[in-house]
Write an enzyme that holds these catalytic residues in place. Structure first.
Site, PDB file in Angstrom:
ATOM      1  N   GLY A 237       0.862  -1.166   0.000  1.00 55.87           N
ATOM      2  CA  GLY A 237       0.000   0.000   0.000  1.00 55.87           C
ATOM      3  C   GLY A 237       0.900   1.217   0.000  1.00 55.87           C
ATOM      4  O   GLY A 237       1.968   1.173  -0.574  1.00 55.87           O
ATOM      5  N   SER A 238       0.478   2.299   0.644  1.00 56.98           N
ATOM      6  CA  SER A 238       1.349   3.452   0.832  1.00 56.98           C
ATOM      7  C   SER A 238       0.539   4.706   1.103  1.00 56.98           C
ATOM      8  O   SER A 238      -0.652   4.781   0.777  1.00 56.98           O
ATOM      9  CB  SER A 238       2.235   3.741  -0.391  1.00 56.98           C
ATOM     10  OG  SER A 238       3.028   2.635  -0.718  1.00 56.98           O
ATOM     11  N   ASN A 239       1.213   5.693   1.679  1.00 58.88           N
ATOM     12  CA  ASN A 239       0.715   7.060   1.768  1.00 58.88           C
ATOM     13  C   ASN A 239       1.747   7.989   1.137  1.00 58.88           C
ATOM     14  O   ASN A 239       2.951   7.701   1.167  1.00 58.88           O
ATOM     15  CB  ASN A 239       0.530   7.511   3.221  1.00 58.88           C
ATOM     16  CG  ASN A 239      -0.403   6.623   4.002  1.00 58.88           C
ATOM     17  OD1 ASN A 239      -1.489   6.289   3.547  1.00 58.88           O
ATOM     18  ND2 ASN A 239       0.021   6.225   5.206  1.00 58.88           N
TER      19      ASN A 239
END
Length: 830
Positions: A237-239
């Site tokens: 995932g990631s931000n």
């Protein structure tokens, strides 16, 4: 300092002749010895300087690309050699030859990559010379480490490879096979796709599906839902947050990179700084075995990515010729299906090798697949509809362009140059975020997306492919393969021969405000100015007008609060590096902010009700008391986070969307989702509905029982419950499940004793800003630490810093590298 000099064979022979000559020759006075010609100095093929700074970060400097790769490959191998060695062996199609297992994997990669000679001719030699030099050098550096260390002294343990049969010296061709395999992780190399490819046995061996099964077999819809879920990676995932001058206190650019990658295996990050003076100077982190900086920064620019759930491949349904099962219809004519047989060797128990064969079948679109593993109604040769399913993968050739794109991104000095580097469409699966020292920011959903516009989707989604698209909410789409009108299109700026959308067609923002993404689509990257009007192939996860992840919602809520100065981070509005770092570690649980007050009220009402089951009283009293005292965070000292984690998991089991990773219900929420208010809705629990009250009580009891069975106290500090085990040490890990709206996501399952050894989550984190000096200001954190070797000083050192919410100031300029250097400078040559 360590150097390696090799003397040529001619020089050695000359020295030997001189040493063996007889100066007392009886035929006459000795002739003066003839001095052999002095050979010119041998220029090394590779020469690199390696310095390490605190926490084991290597800084490699060289004068050319081959030498840069050589130094990086050697330094990387010292820490994580076995991780990439395993992947190279798997991608080579030799795993069964070396171990006796995995012949199906070898067949598949022998088909995709071909033999070494075929791969070199069809793929490797097409790379630019610079790229080949870097890859060759990296492979040579890793092989030098093996040569010096020997197989019997390689690391042991779960991530080790001491005396393993799959360890061997490899070259750039072998390494590039692995790099190509990485680019296919979201398409051909997904488990469900591999299974569908390998199920195909040809028309003589496969049965025709029963017509009565098509669309009516019990469980078909659920099986399709399961297939859709399977194509969504669960451990990545990631931000990302990029801020330009209008959003920062000093008017410069600012970037947060927060990828959520696996903590083990090839998905781990590795920190490094790579320099060719005057040509390339980039620092940050790479995925294991990649010889370039993947996420990082330079003097002028910083960039990061978040995983982008756009379409990477499409299925095509072709109609078979009823008189010849090896032909299919295309624009009213029949075309032949191609059969290709590949060979691989398998190690036998007696040590001999047996050569085995496997035949793959393909159309003009790509490989024939069989979906009987999902549901028998979707399989067969032909299917019940008289068709076959094939697939076209948009990332088959992305590896030819990836290195060009990443190198040019790191050579950019501003956002326009950065954007220009993206024209290669060499990014297989990521949203792009960047900022520069001049106060500009950039966002782009600019990855490999098949050129299928909305008109084509509306026209060509039919048959089995249309059914799959409808049930999976477009997570998988199947097009009509019998018409040329349904072929992928192209743009004027599409990379040649790819039929991918070109740079200008992708959603993007080049500006001076803010952009943020937490793995939903491009739609709300700037929540104040949504990007709209794009086909869903650009992002089926959280597409335009759809409910968003809780992590997406808290991201934009925190951005809005910070811009207005309405959070606890600072009374001064707008961002600076300090507030961005504190936001990163804030560890709020957005699901609790939305529902916990209602949960506690429902619990209190139940305990005060004369109709309450007395057997539930003690359990609910303890559970709700803990939740009432919980700070609604997942910090290491938060008490009760485990209770809400299990409670919300139960709610998601009941109402969780099959694909969109959100809680969807017409009854659960007090305020339903409103596309006009996507950041603040849905919210609250509709407490007027008795079924909701019963559900809350049931899931509170579920949480109590789950934790009790695992031996986890309900009120234990979170850092004693969620931890990383390193050499008999328990390192507390803050952060929590992204599915409950934790920005700093950590993926860890409850087991006996707690949430041990997270699988994935916060990994390489960077906050990058600039001041008036030439040096970028980069605060970083590698949560799982640099090395997989238990005997390394850098096996857990950054993990301990992470537990304390600390950061590492990454040294970039020369004076800072010298100040932070540990150990001696190493010069390696070959």
């Amino acid at each position: 300092m360590r150097t390696l000099h090799r003397i040529s064979a001619v020089a050695l022979l000359s020295l030997a002749i001189t040493a063996c000559s007889d100066s007392s020759d009886s035929n006459g006075p000795a002739e003066p010895p003839v001095e052999p010609p002095v050979p010119p100095p041998v220029e090394p093929v590779f020469s690199a300087e390696i310095r390490r700074t605190e926490y084991g970060i290597p800084h490699i400097k060289a004068d050319n690309w081959g030498s840069l790769g050589y130094g990086y490959g050697y330094a990387y191998a010292q820490d994580n050699y076995c991780v990439t060695m395993r992947e190279v062996a798997l991608a080579s199609g030799r795993w069964a030859e070396l171990t006796g297992d995995g012949i199906d994997n070898d067949f598949l990669w022998r088909y995709i990559n071909g033999t070494r000679d075929e791969f070199s001719e069809n793929f490797y030699v097409k790379l630019p010379q610079r790229d080949r030099d870097l890859i060759d050098g990296f492979a040579a550096g890793m092989s030098r480490y093996l040569d010096e260390t020997g197989t019997d002294a390689l690391p042991e343990g779960e991530a080790g490879c001491r005396n393993e049969p799959w360890v061997y010296a490899f070259d750039g061709i072998d390494l590039m096979m692995y790099l190509r395999k990485i680019a296919l992780q979201a398409s051909t190399d997904q488990g469900i796709v591999r299974d569908a490819i390998l199920r195909v046995q040809g028309p003589d061996a496969m049965q025709t599906a029963s017509a009565a099964q098509l669309g009516v077999r019990a469980g078909l819809a659920q099986d399709l839902l399961a297939m859709g879920r399977a194509i969504r990676p669960t451990e990545v995932g990631s931000n990302a947050i990029a801020a330009g001058r209008d959003a920062t206190q000093d008017g410069g650019g600012l970037l947060l990179g927060n990828p959520h990658q696996p903590w083990n295996g090839s998905g781990r990050w590795y920190e490094a700084h790579l320099t060719i003076p005057g040509e390339y100077d980039a620092a940050g982190a790479s995925l294991q075995g990649l010889p370039w900086i993947g996420i990082g920064f330079t003097r002028d620019v910083a960039w990061t990515h978040t995983v982008d759930y756009a379409t990477r491949f499409t299925l095509y349904e072709v109609r078979l010729n009823p008189d010849d099962p090896m032909q299919y219809e295309y624009d009213g004519e029949m075309r032949d299906i191609t059969a290709t047989t590949v060979q691989a060797q398998q190690l036998q128990e007696d040590g001999s090798l047996e050569t085995l064969e496997r035949t793959f079948y393909s159309t003009q679109y790509g490989l024939v697949i069989d979906l009987a593993g999902v549901n028998p109604a979707l399989g067969g040769w032909p299917t019940a509809a008289g068709t076959l399913m094939t697939m076209r993968d948009g990332n088959l050739d992305t590896g030819l362009r990836s290195l060009q794109q990443w190198v040019e991104k790191a050579q950019a000095t501003n956002m326009e140059e950065y954007r220009t580097a993206l024209r290669y469409i060499g990014n297989p699966v990521f949203h792009e975020f960047a900022a520069d020292r001049h106060g500009n920011m950039f966002y782009g959903q600019i990855s490999a997306v098949p050129h299928v516009d909305q008109a084509k989707l509306d026209e060509c989604l039919n048959g089995i492919g249309g059914l799959i698209a409808a049930v999976t909410t477009n997570a998988l789409i199947g097009l009509d393969g019998s018409r040329s009108d349904c072929e992928w299109g192209e743009d004027a700026d599409s990379p040649e021969g790819t039929n991918l959308f070109g740079l200008e067609a992708h959603p993007q923002i080049l500006g001076t405000g803010t952009a943020g993404n937490s793995n939903n689509s491009y739609w709300l990257t700037d929540a104040t100015m949504p990007l709209e009007g794009f086909p869903f192939v650009f992002g089926w996860m959280g597409h335009e007008g759809n409910q968003q992840f809780l992590r997406t919602r808290i991201t934009h809520s925190m951005i809005a609060d910070r811009l207005a100065g309405e959070d606890e981070l600072s009374e001064t509005p707008l961002f600076d590096a300090d507030t961005l770092k504190r936001l990163m570690y804030s560890n709020r649980v957005h699901a609790a902010e939305l529902v916990l007050d209602d949960v506690l009220q429902i619990c209190a009402d139940y305990l005060n009700s004369p109709d309450a089951d007395p057997a539930n009283g003690p359990m609910l009293t303890e559970t709700c008391e803990v939740l009432g005292n919980w700070d609604r965070r997942v910090n290491v000292d938060s008490r009760g986070a485990q209770v809400f984690t299990e409670f919300w998991s139960g709610i998601r089991d009941e109402y969780g969307s099959q694909f969109q990773n959100v809680v969807v219900s017409d009854e659960f929420w007090a305020v339903d989702f409103d596309p006009a208010r996507p950041i603040t809705t849905p919210a609250g629990i509709d407490t007027d509905i008795a079924a909701n009250r019963d559900l809350v009580i049931d899931k509170l009891l579920y949480a109590y029982q789950r934790l009790n069975e695992a031996g986890v106290p309900l009120d234990a500090p979170w850092g004693e419950v969620q931890f990383l085990e390193r050499n008999n040490e328990q390192v507390p890990i803050h952060g929590g499940a992204g599915t409950m709206g934790v920005f700093g996501a950590i993926s860890a399952s409850l087991q006996e004793g707690g949430y041990k050894n997270p699988r994935a989550g916060n990994s390489y984190i960077q906050v990058v800003s600039w001041d008036e000096s030439e040096c970028p200001i980069a605060d970083t954190m590698l949560t799982h630490s640099q090395s997989v070797r238990p005997d390394s000083d850098h096996y857990a050192d950054q993990s301990r810093l992470y537990a304390e919410k600390r950061w590492v100031r990454f040294p970039f300029c020369e004076q800072d590298i010298q100040a932070a250097q540990i150990g001696e400078t190493l010069i390696i040559e070959e």
